[in-house]
Design an enzyme around this catalytic site. Structure first.
Site, PDB file in Angstrom:
ATOM      1  CD  GLU A  81      -0.823  -4.843  14.420  1.00 38.53           C
ATOM      2  OE1 GLU A  81      -1.360  -4.834  13.296  1.00 38.53           O
ATOM      3  OE2 GLU A  81       0.125  -4.094  14.726  1.00 38.53           O
ATOM      4  CD  GLU A 103      -1.480  -2.259   2.166  1.00 33.58           C
ATOM      5  OE1 GLU A 103      -2.345  -2.905   2.757  1.00 33.58           O
ATOM      6  OE2 GLU A 103      -0.247  -2.495   2.261  1.00 33.58           O
ATOM      7  N   GLY A 161       5.951  -1.986  14.698  1.00 33.74           N
ATOM      8  CA  GLY A 161       5.211  -0.927  14.015  1.00 33.74           C
ATOM      9  C   GLY A 161       4.330  -0.112  14.930  1.00 33.74           C
ATOM     10  CE  LYS A 201       0.742  -8.000   5.334  1.00 32.27           C
ATOM     11  NZ  LYS A 201       1.826  -7.142   5.842  1.00 32.27           N
TER      12      LYS A 201
END
Length: 550
Positions: free
Chosen positions: A362, A221, A276, A515
């Site tokens: 997450e 992306e 992340g 993904k």
């Protein structure tokens, strides 16, 4: 590796199950306050930041007494929360499925303590990146960095996704009061072309700087959006040599960065031990440093560092993020609560719940323990929220009178950055902050409803059961240091939950499968042939899309 496979194997877990049946299930916060006039003092803590600013954490409206909290602390000790915490701060590879250290705390080590990982000290390396960020952000802010036509930068566009987007978006919004007039930040994350088109349509390529935030510089992306941004820029600039003045990379892949056209001098790296969702403290926070100034960004880091030290050095029974995590486990696993509500009574914090969604869900949306067995208990809660008072006019009905138990955190600053109308707005906001937590606790019984004039069948509709738990977090002011501490509080709360559930809070395998399948389907969308390689539903959806695409 923890010494237990499942949290339900721990002796204190079994005792807490009995305590819930005998005390917790029928626990009344109203009665607890009536019996103990010092309950507020006993269940609230004032956290002191490095700059002497303070945050009050009031846990007194929760469904616990001292005995229950003591048992929860014992559970944390049995689960090895302290041992795992110390291992994280020592740079050990506690992310076992990826064999990595979990060392975001090293990113805010402004005291430059020795914090080695894999035999290599991180303090100097982190400080060098921060110095580079300071030099770069200062040059953007003072106008000495100019675009290819000699004009100063007026707009900074961060292109990333997940942690490379959510953190910078939230922090720049939260600290907008510290921004420089005339210097704007924008964020592109969604692969939907609308996000890119709408962001760029009013910008001037001559005065726009792009920050491409991708650790690997291969995130589909992000690189697709970055390439579209580059094409938009070159449509005006024409010469690819001008990319060097208008693009910087927040990445570790120098080869791909240079191939994209970005000058390696404008690359800001970070290590594999930076997850992340914890990356806003790293070079990923460059957009924040540019927007609010590096000194404020440094204060943001120091605020987090102060909470880190509290978490690392404070006994569990007085450890604020540990207590927050223990209460979450109490509601999740013994009361059966499935959600957690976070409501900032502060418009600047309007993206804070979305940021915490990634941090919490997450991290702890896992069903396999670190012992590689499936859990037999609930783990991650569904976290949601919106700023108040807006939230009161949407989902608060469910919180007050619905059939589900929804523990909530309310966050308020005593001092507003915008005390307009002689601070009238802030006092109204504060009155709702205090009233909502009180109303959720005390409720309204049948007698009071009737005393207010209601009769007949209307009476039960106006009753409130009360006894709905809340934690109130009252800061003096939302400053960079305060925000840093608040984020670190929730990070360590999430860590505590995961340690007790014995799950790895630092991987995210759940995002991978979709993904992989998307890449396969992406190739199938390149031609007009009908597909028959999936289940009937997916085939039908793909084929209908192909028919309607043009």
């Amino acid at each position: 590796m923890a010494s237990f496979k499942l949290a339900t194997d721990l002796p204190e877990w079994k005792k807490l199950e009995e305590t819930y049946k005998s005390v917790g299930e029928k626990f009344s916060v109203r009665d607890a306050f009536a019996k103990d006039p010092k309950r507020f003092e006993e269940f609230s803590w004032i956290y002191k930041n490095y700059d002497d600013s303070k945050i009050l954490f009031d846990f007194s409206k929760n469904l616990v007494n001292k005995e229950i909290l003591d048992q929860l602390v014992t559970l944390a000790k049995e689960a090895g929360v302290e041992k795992l915490r110390d291992a994280m701060f020592a740079g050990d590879h506690i992310n076992t499925t990826e064999d990595r250290a979990v060392y975001h705390v090293a990113l805010r080590n402004r005291a430059l303590r020795k914090m080695p990982v894999d035999g290599k000290d991180t303090a100097q390396e982190v400080d060098d990146v921060l110095k580079h960020m300071k030099e770069f952000s200062d040059s953007i802010r003072d106008g000495s960095w100019t675009g290819y036509t000699g004009k100063s930068i007026t707009d900074v566009v961060n292109i990333g996704i997940g942690g490379s987007d959510l953190g910078p978006v939230m922090v720049t919004e939260a600290l907008k009061a510290y921004s420089k007039p005339g210097l704007n930040v924008h964020f592109i994350s969604n692969i939907d072309g609308t996000h890119t088109a709408e962001t760029l349509k009013n910008l001037n390529p001559e005065t726009t700087l792009f920050l491409i935030a991708s650790k690997t510089f291969t995130t589909a992306e992000t690189i697709t959006n970055a390439t579209s941004a580059k094409n938009w820029f070159l449509a005006t600039a024409k010469d690819s040599k001008h990319i060097a003045k208008h693009f910087a990379a927040l990445s570790t892949n120098e080869k791909e960065v240079v191939a994209f056209g970005i000058d390696a001098k404008n690359m800001f790296g970070f290590e594999s031990w930076v997850g992340g969702r914890y990356s806003v403290w790293s070079a990923i926070g460059l957009s924040v440093a540019i927007y609010i100034g590096f000194e404020n960004f440094n204060d943001f880091l120091k605020g987090a560092e102060a909470m880190d030290q509290h978490f690392l050095t404070t006994p569990l029974e007085n450890n604020i993020p540990v207590i927050g995590g223990l209460l979450s486990v109490w509601y999740n696993n013994f009361f059966g609560a499935q959600t957690h509500l976070v409501v900032p009574f502060d418009q600047y914090l309007h993206r804070f719940p979305a940021y915490l969604q990634q941090l919490s869900m997450e991290s702890n949306g896992k069903s396999v323990t670190r012992a590689n067995v499936f859990t037999n208990y609930q783990t991650g809660t569904i976290l949601f929220g919106e700023p108040a008072t807006n939230a009161q006019h949407s989902f608060f009905q469910l919180v007050h009178q619905g059939t589900k138990l929804i523990p909530a955190d309310f966050i308020l600053a005593a001092q507003s950055h915008n005390p307009i109308e002689k601070n009238l707005h802030q006092r109204m906001l504060a009155s709702n902050f205090f009233a909502q937590s009180e109303a959720l606790m005390v409720g309204k019984d049948e007698a009071k409803v009737k005393a207010e004039g209601a009769t007949g069948g209307l009476v039960p509709h106006k009753e409130f059961s009360g006894n709905r738990p809340t934690t109130s977090i009252l800061a003096q002011k939302i400053t960079p240091a305060t925000l840093g501490s608040l984020i670190a509080y929730y990070e360590h709360l999430t860590f505590t939950e995961g340690a007790i559930w014995n799950i790895n809070s630092f991987d995210q395998w759940g995002v991978e499968l979709g993904k992989v399948l998307a890449k396969v389907i992406g190739k199938e969308l390149d031609d007009k042939k009908a597909v028959a390689t999936h289940d009937a539903s997916t085939n039908g959806l793909i084929n209908q899309f192909k028919e309607w695409e043009e």
